[in-house]
Design a protein around this motif. Structure first.
Motif, mmCIF file in Angstrom:
data_model
loop_
_atom_site.group_PDB
_atom_site.id
_atom_site.type_symbol
_atom_site.label_atom_id
_atom_site.label_comp_id
_atom_site.label_asym_id
_atom_site.label_seq_id
_atom_site.Cartn_x
_atom_site.Cartn_y
_atom_site.Cartn_z
ATOM 1 N N THR A 15 20.151 44.505 20.042
ATOM 2 C CA THR A 15 21.592 44.517 19.783
ATOM 3 C C THR A 15 22.293 43.523 20.688
ATOM 4 O O THR A 15 23.141 42.734 20.251
ATOM 5 C CB THR A 15 22.164 45.924 20.022
ATOM 6 N N CYS A 16 21.924 43.560 21.950
ATOM 7 C CA CYS A 16 22.497 42.655 22.939
ATOM 8 C C CYS A 16 22.242 41.196 22.576
ATOM 9 O O CYS A 16 23.156 40.359 22.626
ATOM 10 C CB CYS A 16 21.908 42.982 24.314
ATOM 11 N N LEU A 17 21.009 40.891 22.202
ATOM 12 C CA LEU A 17 20.656 39.513 21.859
ATOM 13 C C LEU A 17 21.423 39.020 20.634
ATOM 14 O O LEU A 17 21.872 37.866 20.587
ATOM 15 C CB LEU A 17 19.152 39.410 21.605
ATOM 16 N N PHE A 24 14.638 49.163 23.534
ATOM 17 C CA PHE A 24 14.426 47.856 22.919
ATOM 18 C C PHE A 24 15.402 47.618 21.764
ATOM 19 O O PHE A 24 15.728 46.471 21.450
ATOM 20 C CB PHE A 24 12.973 47.725 22.452
ATOM 21 N N ILE A 25 15.882 48.695 21.133
ATOM 22 C CA ILE A 25 16.974 48.560 20.169
ATOM 23 C C ILE A 25 18.207 48.032 20.895
ATOM 24 O O ILE A 25 18.937 47.168 20.378
ATOM 25 C CB ILE A 25 17.278 49.910 19.497
ATOM 26 N N SER A 73 17.010 44.402 30.753
ATOM 27 C CA SER A 73 15.731 44.711 31.401
ATOM 28 C C SER A 73 15.917 45.728 32.520
ATOM 29 O O SER A 73 15.060 46.602 32.730
ATOM 30 C CB SER A 73 15.107 43.438 31.972
ATOM 31 N N ILE A 74 17.045 45.634 33.223
ATOM 32 C CA ILE A 74 17.341 46.610 34.276
ATOM 33 C C ILE A 74 17.510 48.000 33.672
ATOM 34 O O ILE A 74 16.978 48.992 34.186
ATOM 35 C CB ILE A 74 18.608 46.203 35.048
ATOM 36 N N VAL A 75 18.244 48.070 32.566
ATOM 37 C CA VAL A 75 18.457 49.367 31.903
ATOM 38 C C VAL A 75 17.142 49.916 31.360
ATOM 39 O O VAL A 75 16.875 51.126 31.450
ATOM 40 C CB VAL A 75 19.497 49.232 30.775
ATOM 41 N N ILE A 76 16.293 49.035 30.813
ATOM 42 C CA ILE A 76 14.987 49.473 30.314
ATOM 43 C C ILE A 76 14.163 50.076 31.451
ATOM 44 O O ILE A 76 13.530 51.132 31.288
ATOM 45 C CB ILE A 76 14.232 48.294 29.665
ATOM 46 N N SER A 77 14.184 49.428 32.612
ATOM 47 C CA SER A 77 13.441 49.936 33.771
ATOM 48 C C SER A 77 14.005 51.266 34.243
ATOM 49 O O SER A 77 13.255 52.211 34.537
ATOM 50 C CB SER A 77 13.481 48.910 34.910
ATOM 51 N N LEU A 125 9.451 39.324 17.314
ATOM 52 C CA LEU A 125 9.458 40.111 18.547
ATOM 53 C C LEU A 125 10.045 41.501 18.329
ATOM 54 O O LEU A 125 9.715 42.434 19.065
ATOM 55 C CB LEU A 125 10.250 39.385 19.637
ATOM 56 N N SER A 126 10.908 41.645 17.319
ATOM 57 C CA SER A 126 11.487 42.959 17.052
ATOM 58 C C SER A 126 10.418 43.948 16.612
ATOM 59 O O SER A 126 10.482 45.142 16.940
ATOM 60 C CB SER A 126 12.585 42.856 15.985
ATOM 61 N N TYR A 127 9.398 43.487 15.896
ATOM 62 C CA TYR A 127 8.303 44.359 15.473
ATOM 63 C C TYR A 127 7.396 44.701 16.659
ATOM 64 O O TYR A 127 6.886 45.818 16.770
ATOM 65 C CB TYR A 127 7.488 43.690 14.366
ATOM 66 N N ILE A 128 7.215 43.725 17.543
ATOM 67 C CA ILE A 128 6.351 43.936 18.703
ATOM 68 C C ILE A 128 6.967 44.933 19.668
ATOM 69 O O ILE A 128 6.316 45.894 20.097
ATOM 70 C CB ILE A 128 6.073 42.600 19.423
ATOM 71 N N PHE A 129 8.247 44.722 20.003
ATOM 72 C CA PHE A 129 8.881 45.555 21.022
ATOM 73 C C PHE A 129 9.482 46.840 20.465
ATOM 74 O O PHE A 129 9.410 47.884 21.117
ATOM 75 C CB PHE A 129 9.954 44.757 21.762
ATOM 76 N N CYS A 130 10.096 46.762 19.282
ATOM 77 C CA CYS A 130 10.755 47.944 18.736
ATOM 78 C C CYS A 130 9.781 48.929 18.096
ATOM 79 O O CYS A 130 10.068 50.119 18.012
ATOM 80 C CB CYS A 130 11.816 47.537 17.714
#
Length: 254
Positions: free
Chosen positions: A73-75, A68-69, A173-177, A20-25
């Motif tokens: 990091t959070c995860l 997404f970084i 997700s809130i911060v991403i939005s 998922l890191s390749y997909i999202f990052c």
């Protein structure tokens, strides 16, 4: 130093092992870059719409990708805490600063690589459209984004420290939005004005996007207020996340 290096290496491997890191990052920001370029080519010139033009789009997409970084990091931090991995490591001769650097250094490397790939793709796209990017633009954009890199990683460290593995991604997700919409990545905040623009100006994401766009287009009139605002937020968020991590570590050891 060897302890930090070993812990950083472990965290780096943990992130890159996740598909998922390749997909999202990497994948998602690049897809959005190409899609928005196609959208821009479909906009009639008389509309005078420059938001998705490659010189504006490159900086916005770079900031969007950094969110997404923050998520990964959070995860990483939240998983280590939920699995008691960190608690076991506390028995090792490592200080809180070693742990913090062990999370920040590998994610910073990933963030820089992500920015370089995104800006390289943007430069390649510029060769196929009417707007050409100066080769100096990507370099200055990268430099302008360094405070944003630290800020996003610090957000991830903070959320991963304070919240569980299930709750932390929701906050990210809130911060991403907020970063994508109130940062002005997908709409012209300056053109809308009013209360919405004032809200955008209070948050760091708008300033990060503005600074990156100005650097990409080599337009520095008004650049430094945006850059300094992002830098100030970066310092504050980093200080808060470090204090939170140290406080949580102290509580776990008691």
């Amino acid at each position: 130093m060897n302890r930090i290096s070993a812990f950083s290496s472990r965290n780096f491997k943990e992130i890159i092992r996740d598909p998922l890191s390749y997909i999202f990052c990497l994948g998602f920001p690049l897809v959005m870059l190409f899609v928005m370029t196609i959208v821009n080519n479909s906009i009639p010139p008389e509309a005078n719409m420059t938001l998705f033009r490659i010189d504006s789009l490159a900086g916005g997409i770079a900031v969007f990708g950094l969110t997404f970084i923050m998520l990964f990091t959070c995860l990483t931090v939240a998983k280590d805490r939920s699995g008691a991995f960190l608690v076991r490591l506390y028995a090792a001769p490592m200080r809180s600063g070693d742990f913090i650097l062990g999370y920040i250094l590998p994610t910073s490397l990933l963030a820089v690589l992500q920015i370089l790939i995104t800006l390289a793709a943007a430069f390649a796209v510029s060769l196929t459209v009417d707007i050409k990017l100066n080769a100096l633009g990507p370099v200055l954009t990268l430099l302008s984004l360094l405070p944003t890199v630290v800020m996003m990683i610090s957000f991830g460290l903070l959320f991963g420290t304070l919240f569980s593995e299930k709750a932390a991604p929701g906050l990210c997700s809130i911060v991403i939005s907020l970063a994508s919409f109130l940062g002005g990545v997908w709409f012209d905040a300056d053109g809308l004005g009013g209360v919405l623009l004032k809200i955008c100006e209070v948050l760091p994401f708008y300033h990060a996007v503005k600074a990156a766009r100005m650097a990409s287009a080599l337009k520095f009139d008004g650049f430094f207020p945006h850059f300094l605002m992002t830098l100030a937020y970066s310092v504050v968020i980093t200080a808060v996340s470090v204090a939170a991590f140290k406080g949580k570590m102290k509580a776990d050891l008691q």
